[in-house]
Write an enzyme that holds these catalytic residues in place. Sequence first.
Site, PDB file in Angstrom:
ATOM      1  N   ASP A   7       0.871  -1.179   0.000  1.00 37.22           N
ATOM      2  CA  ASP A   7       0.000   0.000   0.000  1.00 37.22           C
ATOM      3  C   ASP A   7       0.908   1.229   0.000  1.00 37.22           C
ATOM      4  O   ASP A   7       2.132   1.116  -0.173  1.00 37.22           O
ATOM      5  CB  ASP A   7      -1.013  -0.032   1.159  1.00 37.22           C
ATOM      6  CG  ASP A   7      -0.374   0.240   2.519  1.00 37.22           C
ATOM      7  OD1 ASP A   7       0.865   0.345   2.611  1.00 37.22           O
ATOM      8  OD2 ASP A   7      -1.130   0.338   3.515  1.00 37.22           O
ATOM      9  N   HIS A   8       0.320   2.405   0.186  1.00 35.82           N
ATOM     10  CA  HIS A   8       1.110   3.644   0.153  1.00 35.82           C
ATOM     11  C   HIS A   8       2.214   3.630   1.219  1.00 35.82           C
ATOM     12  O   HIS A   8       3.301   4.145   0.995  1.00 35.82           O
ATOM     13  CB  HIS A   8       0.193   4.861   0.343  1.00 35.82           C
ATOM     14  CG  HIS A   8      -0.687   4.755   1.540  1.00 35.82           C
ATOM     15  ND1 HIS A   8      -1.770   3.900   1.584  1.00 35.82           N
ATOM     16  CD2 HIS A   8      -0.637   5.356   2.757  1.00 35.82           C
ATOM     17  CE1 HIS A   8      -2.348   3.991   2.768  1.00 35.82           C
ATOM     18  NE2 HIS A   8      -1.684   4.869   3.500  1.00 35.82           N
ATOM     19  N   CYS A  64       3.077  -3.176   3.990  1.00 33.03           N
ATOM     20  CA  CYS A  64       2.231  -2.021   4.323  1.00 33.03           C
ATOM     21  C   CYS A  64       2.937  -1.301   5.476  1.00 33.03           C
ATOM     22  O   CYS A  64       4.134  -1.513   5.700  1.00 33.03           O
ATOM     23  CB  CYS A  64       0.786  -2.419   4.618  1.00 33.03           C
ATOM     24  SG  CYS A  64       0.487  -3.376   6.105  1.00 33.03           S
ATOM     25  N   THR A  66       2.557  -1.513   8.787  1.00 33.41           N
ATOM     26  CA  THR A  66       2.947  -2.452   9.839  1.00 33.41           C
ATOM     27  C   THR A  66       3.205  -3.863   9.310  1.00 33.41           C
ATOM     28  O   THR A  66       3.803  -4.683  10.014  1.00 33.41           O
ATOM     29  CB  THR A  66       1.807  -2.579  10.868  1.00 33.41           C
ATOM     30  OG1 THR A  66       0.642  -3.040  10.151  1.00 33.41           O
ATOM     31  CG2 THR A  66       1.516  -1.252  11.547  1.00 33.41           C
ATOM     32  N   ILE A  68       0.822  -5.829   9.067  1.00 28.43           N
ATOM     33  CA  ILE A  68      -0.234  -6.626   9.709  1.00 28.43           C
ATOM     34  C   ILE A  68      -1.469  -6.735   8.817  1.00 28.43           C
ATOM     35  O   ILE A  68      -1.926  -7.837   8.489  1.00 28.43           O
ATOM     36  CB  ILE A  68      -0.607  -6.032  11.086  1.00 28.43           C
ATOM     37  CG1 ILE A  68       0.591  -6.071  12.035  1.00 28.43           C
ATOM     38  CG2 ILE A  68      -1.785  -6.809  11.691  1.00 28.43           C
ATOM     39  CD1 ILE A  68       0.387  -5.305  13.346  1.00 28.43           C
ATOM     40  N   HIS A  97       9.837 -24.300   8.319  1.00 25.41           N
ATOM     41  CA  HIS A  97       8.793 -24.998   9.083  1.00 25.41           C
ATOM     42  C   HIS A  97       7.388 -24.836   8.486  1.00 25.41           C
ATOM     43  O   HIS A  97       6.603 -25.773   8.548  1.00 25.41           O
ATOM     44  CB  HIS A  97       8.739 -24.463  10.520  1.00 25.41           C
ATOM     45  CG  HIS A  97       9.947 -24.808  11.331  1.00 25.41           C
ATOM     46  ND1 HIS A  97       9.904 -24.937  12.696  1.00 25.41           N
ATOM     47  CD2 HIS A  97      11.234 -25.064  10.978  1.00 25.41           C
ATOM     48  CE1 HIS A  97      11.115 -25.247  13.150  1.00 25.41           C
ATOM     49  NE2 HIS A  97      11.934 -25.319  12.121  1.00 25.41           N
ATOM     50  N   ARG A 132       6.762 -33.913   9.971  1.00 26.98           N
ATOM     51  CA  ARG A 132       5.964 -33.229  10.998  1.00 26.98           C
ATOM     52  C   ARG A 132       5.512 -31.843  10.534  1.00 26.98           C
ATOM     53  O   ARG A 132       4.409 -31.398  10.872  1.00 26.98           O
ATOM     54  CB  ARG A 132       6.723 -33.143  12.324  1.00 26.98           C
ATOM     55  CG  ARG A 132       7.908 -32.206  12.336  1.00 26.98           C
ATOM     56  CD  ARG A 132       8.647 -32.311  13.671  1.00 26.98           C
ATOM     57  NE  ARG A 132       9.651 -31.276  13.863  1.00 26.98           N
ATOM     58  CZ  ARG A 132      10.835 -31.236  13.250  1.00 26.98           C
ATOM     59  NH1 ARG A 132      11.168 -32.158  12.350  1.00 26.98           N
ATOM     60  NH2 ARG A 132      11.692 -30.273  13.508  1.00 26.98           N
ATOM     61  N   HIS A 133       6.339 -31.198   9.727  1.00 31.37           N
ATOM     62  CA  HIS A 133       5.956 -29.877   9.228  1.00 31.37           C
ATOM     63  C   HIS A 133       4.886 -29.987   8.137  1.00 31.37           C
ATOM     64  O   HIS A 133       3.952 -29.184   8.093  1.00 31.37           O
ATOM     65  CB  HIS A 133       7.181 -29.116   8.724  1.00 31.37           C
ATOM     66  CG  HIS A 133       8.133 -28.779   9.833  1.00 31.37           C
ATOM     67  ND1 HIS A 133       7.721 -28.209  11.016  1.00 31.37           N
ATOM     68  CD2 HIS A 133       9.473 -28.940   9.942  1.00 31.37           C
ATOM     69  CE1 HIS A 133       8.767 -28.039  11.807  1.00 31.37           C
ATOM     70  NE2 HIS A 133       9.839 -28.478  11.187  1.00 31.37           N
TER      71      HIS A 133
HETATM   72  C1  RB5 Z   1      -2.138   2.659   6.417  1.00 28.86           C
HETATM   73  O1  RB5 Z   1      -2.188   3.880   7.054  1.00 28.86           O
HETATM   74  C2  RB5 Z   1      -1.875   1.543   7.408  1.00 28.86           C
HETATM   75  O2  RB5 Z   1      -3.000   1.317   8.168  1.00 28.86           O
HETATM   76  C3  RB5 Z   1      -1.443   0.304   6.693  1.00 28.86           C
HETATM   77  O3  RB5 Z   1      -0.287   0.549   5.941  1.00 28.86           O
HETATM   78  C4  RB5 Z   1      -1.114  -0.901   7.574  1.00 28.86           C
HETATM   79  O4  RB5 Z   1      -0.219  -0.567   8.578  1.00 28.86           O
HETATM   80  C5  RB5 Z   1      -2.245  -1.696   8.026  1.00 28.86           C
HETATM   81  O5  RB5 Z   1      -2.127  -2.726   8.689  1.00 28.86           O
END
Ligand code: RB5
Length: 142
Positions: A7-8, A64, A66, A68, A97, A132-133
Amino acid sequence: MIALGCDHGGLELKKTIIEYLESKNIEYKDYGTYTDESCDYPVYGKAVANAIVNGECEKGILICGTGIGISIAANKVKGIRAALCHDVFSAKATREHNNSNILAMGARVIGPGLALEIVKAFLETEFSNDERHIRRINMIED
Ligand code: RB5
Protein backbone atom coordinates in the site's frame (compact mmCIF):
# COMPACT_ATOMS: atom_id res chain seq x y z
CA MET A 1 8.64 -15.37 -10.25
CA ILE A 2 8.15 -13.20 -7.18
CA ALA A 3 4.86 -11.28 -6.72
CA LEU A 4 5.20 -7.88 -5.08
CA GLY A 5 2.50 -5.76 -3.50
CA CYS A 6 2.19 -2.87 -1.09
CA ASP A 7 0.00 0.00 0.00
CA HIS A 8 1.11 3.64 0.15
CA GLY A 9 2.91 2.93 3.47
CA GLY A 10 5.06 0.27 1.82
CA LEU A 11 5.80 1.95 -1.51
CA GLU A 12 9.33 3.17 -0.77
CA LEU A 13 10.42 -0.14 0.72
CA LYS A 14 8.96 -1.99 -2.26
CA LYS A 15 11.13 0.18 -4.55
CA THR A 16 14.19 -0.78 -2.51
CA ILE A 17 13.25 -4.45 -2.81
CA ILE A 18 12.77 -4.08 -6.57
CA GLU A 19 16.30 -2.63 -6.87
CA TYR A 20 17.62 -5.62 -4.93
CA LEU A 21 15.73 -8.17 -7.07
CA GLU A 22 16.90 -6.50 -10.28
CA SER A 23 20.52 -6.49 -9.06
CA LYS A 24 20.23 -10.27 -8.55
CA ASN A 25 18.34 -10.89 -11.82
CA ILE A 26 15.39 -12.27 -9.85
CA GLU A 27 12.17 -12.01 -11.87
CA TYR A 28 9.19 -10.28 -10.27
CA LYS A 29 5.74 -8.94 -11.06
CA ASP A 30 4.55 -5.80 -9.33
CA TYR A 31 0.84 -5.87 -8.47
CA GLY A 32 0.79 -2.29 -7.12
CA THR A 33 0.21 0.12 -5.61
CA TYR A 34 2.30 2.34 -7.87
CA THR A 35 1.82 5.79 -6.30
CA ASP A 36 1.97 7.24 -2.79
CA GLU A 37 -1.72 8.11 -2.85
CA SER A 38 -3.58 6.61 0.12
CA CYS A 39 -5.07 3.23 -0.82
CA ASP A 40 -6.54 0.06 0.68
CA TYR A 41 -4.03 -2.67 1.59
CA PRO A 42 -6.48 -5.62 1.17
CA VAL A 43 -6.57 -4.97 -2.59
CA TYR A 44 -2.84 -5.59 -2.93
CA GLY A 45 -2.66 -8.35 -0.34
CA LYS A 46 -5.32 -10.31 -2.21
CA ALA A 47 -3.84 -9.58 -5.66
CA VAL A 48 -0.49 -11.06 -4.64
CA ALA A 49 -2.17 -13.99 -2.86
CA ASN A 50 -4.23 -14.77 -5.97
CA ALA A 51 -1.14 -14.58 -8.20
CA ILE A 52 0.38 -17.34 -6.07
CA VAL A 53 -2.61 -19.65 -5.83
CA ASN A 54 -3.28 -19.38 -9.57
CA GLY A 55 0.34 -20.26 -10.35
CA GLU A 56 1.52 -16.96 -11.89
CA CYS A 57 4.14 -16.58 -9.16
CA GLU A 58 5.84 -18.94 -6.69
CA LYS A 59 6.32 -16.57 -3.76
CA GLY A 60 5.23 -13.08 -2.76
CA ILE A 61 6.40 -10.10 -0.76
CA LEU A 62 3.85 -7.73 0.77
CA ILE A 63 4.50 -4.45 2.53
CA CYS A 64 2.23 -2.02 4.32
CA GLY A 65 2.89 0.30 7.25
CA THR A 66 2.95 -2.45 9.84
CA GLY A 67 2.72 -5.53 7.60
CA ILE A 68 -0.23 -6.63 9.71
CA GLY A 69 -3.25 -5.63 7.62
CA ILE A 70 -1.78 -6.81 4.35
CA SER A 71 -0.77 -10.20 5.81
CA ILE A 72 -4.22 -10.70 7.35
CA ALA A 73 -5.78 -9.99 3.94
CA ALA A 74 -3.45 -12.39 2.13
CA ASN A 75 -4.04 -15.16 4.66
CA LYS A 76 -7.77 -15.12 3.86
CA VAL A 77 -6.96 -16.70 0.48
CA LYS A 78 -6.96 -20.51 0.63
CA GLY A 79 -3.49 -21.93 0.10
CA ILE A 80 -1.70 -18.82 1.32
CA ARG A 81 0.69 -18.87 4.24
CA ALA A 82 1.79 -15.27 4.71
CA ALA A 83 4.38 -14.73 7.43
CA LEU A 84 4.90 -11.32 9.02
CA CYS A 85 8.63 -11.17 9.75
CA HIS A 86 10.74 -8.40 11.20
CA ASP A 87 13.84 -10.47 11.89
CA VAL A 88 16.04 -12.81 9.87
CA PHE A 89 15.59 -15.82 12.16
CA SER A 90 11.80 -15.80 11.67
CA ALA A 91 12.10 -15.42 7.90
CA LYS A 92 14.36 -18.47 7.72
CA ALA A 93 12.27 -20.49 10.20
CA THR A 94 8.97 -19.78 8.49
CA ARG A 95 10.33 -21.08 5.18
CA GLU A 96 11.77 -24.21 6.84
CA HIS A 97 8.79 -25.00 9.08
CA ASN A 98 5.70 -23.37 7.53
CA ASN A 99 6.67 -23.40 3.84
CA SER A 100 5.37 -19.82 3.82
CA ASN A 101 4.63 -18.53 0.36
CA ILE A 102 4.39 -14.84 1.26
CA LEU A 103 6.69 -12.63 3.31
CA ALA A 104 4.99 -9.59 4.85
CA MET A 105 6.84 -6.67 6.40
CA GLY A 106 6.01 -3.29 7.88
CA ALA A 107 7.86 -0.38 6.34
CA ARG A 108 7.14 1.73 9.42
CA VAL A 109 8.60 -0.95 11.69
CA ILE A 110 12.01 -1.79 10.22
CA GLY A 111 14.58 -0.03 8.04
CA PRO A 112 15.56 -1.00 4.50
CA GLY A 113 18.84 -2.68 5.48
CA LEU A 114 17.20 -5.22 7.76
CA ALA A 115 14.27 -5.63 5.34
CA LEU A 116 16.66 -6.69 2.57
CA GLU A 117 18.37 -9.23 4.86
CA ILE A 118 14.92 -10.63 5.66
CA VAL A 119 14.00 -10.80 1.95
CA LYS A 120 17.25 -12.60 1.21
CA ALA A 121 16.68 -15.17 3.99
CA PHE A 122 13.09 -15.73 2.88
CA LEU A 123 13.97 -16.24 -0.79
CA GLU A 124 17.05 -18.40 -0.19
CA THR A 125 15.68 -20.79 2.45
CA GLU A 126 14.05 -24.01 1.30
CA PHE A 127 11.20 -25.83 3.06
CA SER A 128 12.57 -28.64 5.24
CA ASN A 129 10.07 -31.18 3.86
CA ASP A 130 10.01 -32.82 7.30
CA GLU A 131 7.01 -35.07 7.83
CA ARG A 132 5.96 -33.23 11.00
CA HIS A 133 5.96 -29.88 9.23
CA ILE A 134 3.99 -31.23 6.26
CA ARG A 135 1.46 -32.72 8.69
CA ARG A 136 1.03 -29.40 10.52
CA ILE A 137 0.68 -27.40 7.30
CA ASN A 138 -1.98 -29.85 6.11
CA MET A 139 -3.83 -29.29 9.39
CA ILE A 140 -3.92 -25.55 8.64
CA GLU A 141 -5.33 -26.13 5.17
CA ASP A 142 -8.09 -28.50 6.33
C1 RB5 B 1 -2.14 2.66 6.42
O1 RB5 B 1 -2.19 3.88 7.05
C2 RB5 B 1 -1.87 1.54 7.41
O2 RB5 B 1 -3.00 1.32 8.17
C3 RB5 B 1 -1.44 0.30 6.69
O3 RB5 B 1 -0.29 0.55 5.94
C4 RB5 B 1 -1.11 -0.90 7.57
O4 RB5 B 1 -0.22 -0.57 8.58
C5 RB5 B 1 -2.25 -1.70 8.03
O5 RB5 B 1 -2.13 -2.73 8.69
